[in-house]
Structure formats: structure tokens, C-alpha cells
Design a protein around this motif. Structure first.
Motif, PDB file in Angstrom:
ATOM      1  N   GLU A   1       0.829  -1.203   0.000  1.00  0.00           N
ATOM      2  CA  GLU A   1       0.000   0.000   0.000  1.00  0.00           C
ATOM      3  C   GLU A   1       0.862   1.251   0.000  1.00  0.00           C
ATOM      4  N   GLU A   2       1.942   1.229   0.769  1.00  0.00           N
ATOM      5  CA  GLU A   2       2.857   2.372   0.795  1.00  0.00           C
ATOM      6  C   GLU A   2       3.416   2.640  -0.599  1.00  0.00           C
ATOM      7  N   LEU A   3       3.825   1.573  -1.286  1.00  0.00           N
ATOM      8  CA  LEU A   3       4.357   1.735  -2.636  1.00  0.00           C
ATOM      9  C   LEU A   3       3.292   2.277  -3.581  1.00  0.00           C
ATOM     10  N   PHE A   4       2.070   1.767  -3.471  1.00  0.00           N
ATOM     11  CA  PHE A   4       1.010   2.242  -4.357  1.00  0.00           C
ATOM     12  C   PHE A   4       0.742   3.723  -4.124  1.00  0.00           C
ATOM     13  N   ARG A   5       0.652   4.115  -2.871  1.00  0.00           N
ATOM     14  CA  ARG A   5       0.298   5.505  -2.570  1.00  0.00           C
ATOM     15  C   ARG A   5       1.407   6.483  -2.938  1.00  0.00           C
ATOM     16  N   THR A   6       2.657   6.061  -2.816  1.00  0.00           N
ATOM     17  CA  THR A   6       3.760   6.976  -3.104  1.00  0.00           C
ATOM     18  C   THR A   6       4.238   6.911  -4.552  1.00  0.00           C
ATOM     19  N   ARG A   7       4.082   5.750  -5.209  1.00  0.00           N
ATOM     20  CA  ARG A   7       4.619   5.602  -6.559  1.00  0.00           C
ATOM     21  C   ARG A   7       3.553   5.506  -7.641  1.00  0.00           C
ATOM     22  N   CYS A   8       2.388   4.984  -7.315  1.00  0.00           N
ATOM     23  CA  CYS A   8       1.407   4.661  -8.356  1.00  0.00           C
ATOM     24  C   CYS A   8       0.176   5.566  -8.364  1.00  0.00           C
TER      25      CYS A   8
END
Length: 325
Positions: A226-233
Motif C-alpha cells: 500500500e505504501e508503494l502504491f500511494r507513493t509511486r502509483c
């Protein structure tokens, strides 16, 4: 690199991050600040519309600005950074071009002509108040040095690539408040910095007396995916947004609901690892997505195997059809 040493130290003293600024800094004005024409070079640049401008006199003098450096053939951070700033632009609304100004300056002036920059901005459907610029390489390098965003060429640099600092600078030239920001920052935080903090809280808070009793007992816990999705995607994609919703209409790329079912898993894992390579190979699905979504390049996020697995797991968890199994 003056800004990277003494200048950044002084800027940090003026801008105490999210906590606010000292009384001396709050009293600063354009006649007191050291960040005037003696510091910022008044080099000539050219906008995406072919207009000649001067960096200090025409772009930043007395203004609140966000400045970054990009190049249009970038397949990594630049599209993601542009998409993130697009979200900030949307949050600022009609204050763009009046109270706040965005400037994206090319570090590849030999290829990024005004026409190329204009086409690039059009792909992202950017609104007013955001100017793309090019100019002479030596002038642009000087600006990067003074803004603390210069990265010298690597000795083993691959031909045709550009190395640049993955940061932007936001500031108010009139008061002398400047700070670096991450392109992965929450867009609401960046919008608040530009719209309120740098304007001495021009836009008031909704409530002046928030209560600690209303604060959550525990902060929500995010998985790595989720962290990756919110910051990168999330700057380009939604997950499960209704087709005609504002979120869906503003999205740059496809909605990712059900993507782990609609795409072959091996294809998806490779796409998350090296989308630039797949586009170069003219993979039919990658090419179709590129054409369908206004030729905006899917950036190579430089994700490792573990991060890709975490991101795919998160996307699976958002799919009710998968979650029920």
C-alpha cells in the motif's frame, strides 16, 4: 555548488520544515532576503510557447514557486514527478498562475525544443500556471547548481541518458523562504506548503481549535504494498474508482481494479520491473496502453523483486473477486 552547502544550511534555518519558521524569517521581505538577483542568475530561457523570458525577472521575482528539472524522454522519475505535481496543481485550483507558479526546466535542451515541451505538457493535460522551459545547457546547469539540484554526469554514464536530482525546490522569493521537497510527497502536503505556509498561512485552516479527543487512537497501518502504491502509483492510477468519478476522470493511466486477474502474472511482474524495456521491444499490450493513455510513458520505478511482490499482493487485496477466494 553553493546552495548544496552554505545555502541549504541557511535555507533550513529559515524553513523549519513542517513546524513553521522563526520570527526573523517571518519578518523577511524582498529587501532583506539574500535570495535576490545577486544570488539567482537572470539567465534567458524559452517557454513551451516559444516566449523568451528571464529566470529571475520574469519567473520567480516576488512569487511563490515550485521548480523541478525534467527531460521528456525520461522513462523513470520524470513522468511520475509530473503526475504528482499535476495532483498538487489540481488541489491549488484557480490559485495556479495567480498565487503559485510551477516551472519545469529541461536538462536535455538539445532535444527538448519548445514544441516538444508543449506536446509533453499536453499529454498530462496540465492547466494554467505551469510553464515548461528550455535554454542553453550552461545556463540550465548554473540554475541547477544555485537551486541545489545539480548532479554531475557519472563517469560511466550511458549515452543518451541524463542524471538529475529527484527533488524539487519550493519557495517564496519575496520572503526568502526556500526548501527542497520530495516528488513522492503527499500532494496535499505540497499544496499546503505552497498555498498556505509560503503565503504566511494565506488560506486559513477549516478549524482553528482541533481537539486531541478527535485524533485516532492508532494511526492506520500500511502494508509495504500500500505504501508503494500511494507513493509511486497513485499519482497516475486509481483502484476501483467509478468510471465517471472525478478521480477516474483525472487519472493518467488505467484503473488497476482486477489487474491481477486480467493480466498474465508473469507479464505483470515484468511490466512492473522494466516497462521501458517492454515498450522498446514493442510488446503489444505495452504499446496499446501507451497509445490509449495519451502516450504517457509508464515510468521504471526501479522496484526490487520483494517490492514488486508486495505491490501485486496489495492490488490483489483490493480485488473482491480475489479476496473472496
Amino acid at each position: 555548488m553553493r546552495l548544496a552547502g552554505k545555502v541549504v544550511t541557511r535555507l533550513a534555518a529559515l524553513l523549519l520544515a513542517a513546524a513553521g519558521w522563526s520570527g526573523a524569517a517571518l519578518a523577511a521581505n524582498s529587501s532583506q532576503t539574500p535570495w535576490g538577483p545577486d544570488y539567482f542568475p537572470n539567465v534567458p530561457l524559452v517557454t513551451q510557447d516559444g516566449k523568451s523570458v528571464r529566470f529571475f525577472d520574469d519567473l520567480i521575482k516576488g512569487k511563490v514557486v515550485a521548480i523541478n528539472f525534467v527531460f521528456t524522454s525520461c522513462s523513470a522519475s520524470c513522468p511520475m514527478e509530473t503526475a504528482r505535481l499535476r495532483q498538487v496543481q489540481q488541489l491549488l485550483g484557480d490559485r495556479m498562475g495567480k498565487d503559485v507558479f510551477f516551472y519545469s526546466i529541461s536538462i536535455d535542451p538539445e532535444n527538448d525544443t519548445p514544441a516538444v515541451l508543449k506536446q509533453y505538457a499536453a499529454r498530462f493535460d496540465l492547466g494554467p500556471g505551469w510553464t515548461f522551459l528550455t535554454g542553453r545547457r550552461q545556463d540550465i546547469d548554473l540554475l541547477r547548481q544555485r537551486l541545489g539540484l545539480y548532479m554531475p554526469a557519472l563517469p560511466a554514464r550511458t549515452a543518451g541518458t541524463n542524471d538529475h536530482d529527484l527533488s524539487l525546490v519550493v519557495g517564496n522569493q519575496g520572503t526568502g523562504r526556500w526548501m527542497k521537497a520530495s516528488p513522492f510527497e503527499n500532494p496535499e502536503v505540497l499544496a499546503t506548503q505552497l498555498g498556505s505556509w509560503l503565503h504566511n498561512w494565506k488560506v486559513a485552516s477549516v478549524r482553528a481549535d482541533p481537539s486531541y479527543a478527535e485524533a485516532p487512537v492508532r494511526l492506520p497501518q500500511q502494508s509495504r504494498g500500500e505504501e508503494l502504491f500511494r507513493t509511486r502509483c497513485a499519482s497516475c492510477h486509481t483502484v476501483g474508482a467509478p468510471a465517471n468519478s472525478l478521480a477516474a476522470l483525472r487519472a493518467i493511466g488505467p484503473d488497476l481494479a482486477g489487474v491481477t486477474r486480467s493480466r498474465d502474472r508473469l507479464w505483470l511482474l515484468r511490466w512492473l520491473r522494466e516497462p521501458d524495456v517492454m515498450l522498446a521491444e514493442k510488446d503489444p499490450i505495452a504499446t496499446a496502453l501507451y497509445q490509449k493513455y495519451n502516450k504517457v510513458t509508464m515510468p521504471n520505478l526501479r522496484l526490487g523483486v520483494g517490492d514488486i511482490a508486495a505491490l501485486v499482493t496489495f492490488l490483489e487485496e483490493q480485488d473482491p473477486a480475489v479476496a473472496r477466494k
